[in-house]
Design a protein around this motif. Structure first.
Motif, short mmCIF file in Angstrom:
data_model
loop_
_atom_site.label_atom_id
_atom_site.label_comp_id
_atom_site.label_asym_id
_atom_site.label_seq_id
_atom_site.Cartn_x
_atom_site.Cartn_y
_atom_site.Cartn_z
N ILE A 61 0.87 -1.17 0.00
CA ILE A 61 0.00 0.00 0.00
C ILE A 61 0.91 1.22 0.00
O ILE A 61 1.84 1.31 0.80
N MET A 62 0.64 2.16 -0.92
CA MET A 62 1.57 3.27 -1.14
C MET A 62 0.91 4.61 -0.87
O MET A 62 -0.21 4.87 -1.34
N VAL A 63 1.62 5.47 -0.15
CA VAL A 63 1.16 6.83 0.12
C VAL A 63 2.34 7.79 -0.02
O VAL A 63 3.50 7.37 -0.05
N GLY A 64 2.04 9.07 -0.07
CA GLY A 64 3.07 10.09 -0.07
C GLY A 64 3.32 10.61 1.33
O GLY A 64 2.52 10.38 2.26
N ILE A 65 4.40 11.33 1.51
CA ILE A 65 4.77 11.80 2.84
C ILE A 65 3.74 12.77 3.40
O ILE A 65 3.52 12.81 4.62
N VAL A 91 6.18 4.34 1.39
CA VAL A 91 6.07 5.80 1.51
C VAL A 91 7.05 6.47 0.58
O VAL A 91 8.24 6.17 0.59
N ALA A 92 6.54 7.39 -0.25
CA ALA A 92 7.40 8.24 -1.07
C ALA A 92 7.73 9.49 -0.25
O ALA A 92 6.87 10.30 0.03
N ASP A 93 9.00 9.60 0.15
CA ASP A 93 9.41 10.65 1.09
C ASP A 93 10.82 11.11 0.70
O ASP A 93 11.81 10.66 1.26
N SER A 94 10.89 12.02 -0.25
CA SER A 94 12.18 12.38 -0.85
C SER A 94 13.20 12.89 0.17
O SER A 94 14.39 12.60 0.06
N LYS A 95 12.75 13.63 1.18
CA LYS A 95 13.67 14.24 2.14
C LYS A 95 13.68 13.54 3.50
O LYS A 95 14.26 14.05 4.46
N LEU A 96 13.06 12.38 3.58
CA LEU A 96 12.95 11.63 4.84
C LEU A 96 12.40 12.51 5.97
O LEU A 96 12.98 12.63 7.05
N ARG A 97 11.24 13.07 5.70
CA ARG A 97 10.58 13.91 6.70
C ARG A 97 9.73 13.12 7.69
O ARG A 97 9.23 13.68 8.66
N ILE A 98 9.57 11.83 7.46
CA ILE A 98 8.73 11.03 8.34
C ILE A 98 9.27 11.07 9.77
O ILE A 98 10.44 10.79 10.02
N CYS A 117 13.36 7.44 -0.77
CA CYS A 117 13.83 8.82 -0.66
C CYS A 117 14.77 9.14 -1.82
O CYS A 117 15.07 8.28 -2.66
N SER A 118 15.25 10.38 -1.86
CA SER A 118 16.20 10.79 -2.89
C SER A 118 17.62 10.49 -2.43
O SER A 118 17.87 10.20 -1.27
N GLU A 119 18.55 10.59 -3.37
CA GLU A 119 19.96 10.38 -3.05
C GLU A 119 20.47 11.42 -2.05
O GLU A 119 21.43 11.17 -1.32
N GLU A 120 19.83 12.58 -2.01
CA GLU A 120 20.28 13.66 -1.16
C GLU A 120 19.71 13.61 0.26
O GLU A 120 20.06 14.44 1.09
N ASN A 141 17.42 11.54 -7.72
CA ASN A 141 18.37 12.53 -7.23
C ASN A 141 17.71 13.55 -6.32
O ASN A 141 17.80 13.47 -5.11
N ASN A 142 17.01 14.53 -6.88
CA ASN A 142 16.38 15.57 -6.06
C ASN A 142 15.01 15.16 -5.53
O ASN A 142 14.56 15.65 -4.50
N SER A 143 14.35 14.28 -6.24
CA SER A 143 13.02 13.82 -5.86
C SER A 143 12.94 12.31 -6.07
O SER A 143 13.86 11.70 -6.60
N VAL A 144 11.84 11.73 -5.63
CA VAL A 144 11.66 10.29 -5.79
C VAL A 144 11.23 9.99 -7.22
O VAL A 144 10.24 10.53 -7.72
N ASP A 145 12.00 9.13 -7.88
CA ASP A 145 11.70 8.70 -9.24
C ASP A 145 10.72 7.52 -9.14
O ASP A 145 11.11 6.41 -8.78
N LEU A 146 9.46 7.77 -9.48
CA LEU A 146 8.42 6.76 -9.29
C LEU A 146 8.61 5.55 -10.21
O LEU A 146 8.26 4.42 -9.83
N VAL A 147 9.14 5.77 -11.39
CA VAL A 147 9.42 4.64 -12.28
C VAL A 147 10.46 3.73 -11.64
O VAL A 147 10.33 2.50 -11.64
N LYS A 148 11.48 4.34 -11.05
CA LYS A 148 12.52 3.56 -10.37
C LYS A 148 11.94 2.86 -9.15
O LYS A 148 12.30 1.71 -8.86
#
Length: 235
Positions: A61-65, A91-98, A117-120, A141-148
């Protein structure tokens, strides 16, 4: 609600990607929450029970941050007769804000939590999450690549995902062509409000001709709610 496991297996065997089911719940005028974010409850208890049957039948089950920060959800399965299989919580959380004290971080013995998360994203925060049993994947890189993300999920044996994201994540998945099925619960309510929240946000398409159309439509009734199920036509 009947569930077709064969379509999931066929899609995964063909693509090695998870079969993604977008689930939405909205009022008759297309709102899932008020401007303030109040969404309890859009649909009735019968519809909500059926959502838990869907969770029981899918791998993840997938959600955003933003959904996590707003609701602090558990994203587990609660069948009326008890029990049920908990999906992997993604969870898609590019900056690990969880936050470290949130439910998804501290109930990993009950259900797995995977954060993308992103590489950064901060390495220290990643380690803190992993110490609590959360799996952290870097995808983009800067954001979560959903295809990846979908490729990583497929490589890890996740054959199906229930997308219960907020409007931005739902739009991004739709725009990327990553949704294979739509299940939309509609309650006979009128909420109104220009700033009320809709199931799919983002930029949206510029022209009606660009809209994603559904085919093989089925309609079910759950009490006074209706549920429309269909499959996006690939253009």
């Amino acid at each position: 609600m009947k569930f077709n496991h064969q379509e999931i297996i066929d899609y995964y065997n063909l693509t090695k990607l998870p079969f993604v089911v977008l689930k939405t719940a909205m009022t008759l005028d297309g709102k899932l929450a008020t401007e303030s974010g109040d969404s309890k409850w859009v649909t009735n208890s019968i519809s909500r029970e059926n959502v838990h049957y869907i969770r029981h039948n899918l791998d993840g089950i997938m959600v955003g941050i933003n959904t996590v920060l707003n609701d602090n959800p558990s994203l587990t399965t609660r069948l009326p007769e008890g029990g049920g299989k908990n999906p992997i919580r993604i969870v898609a959380d590019s900056k690990l804000r969880i936050p470290l004290d949130f439910t998804l971080v501290n109930t990993t013995e009950e259900a797995q939590t995977w954060v993308f998360c992103s590489e950064e994203a901060d390495e220290k925060k990643a380690r803190q999450l992993e110490e609590r049993g959360v799996k952290v994947f870097r995808a983009g890189n800067n954001s979560v690549d959903l295809v990846k993300v979908m490729k990583i999920l497929g490589e890890n044996g996740v054959k199906s995902v229930l997308l219960e994201g907020g409007g931005q994540l739902n739009w991004s998945m739709l725009e990327a062509g990553l949704i294979q099925k739509v299940v939309s619960f509609i309650a006979p309510k009128l909420l109104g409000g220009k700033r009320s929240i809709t199931p799919i946000g983002g930029k949206g398409f510029d022209l009606m001709a660009q809209a994603v159309e559904l085919e093989n439509i089925s309609i079910e009734r759950f009490g006074d709610d209706i549920c429309i199920t269909g499959y996006p036509i690939k253009k």
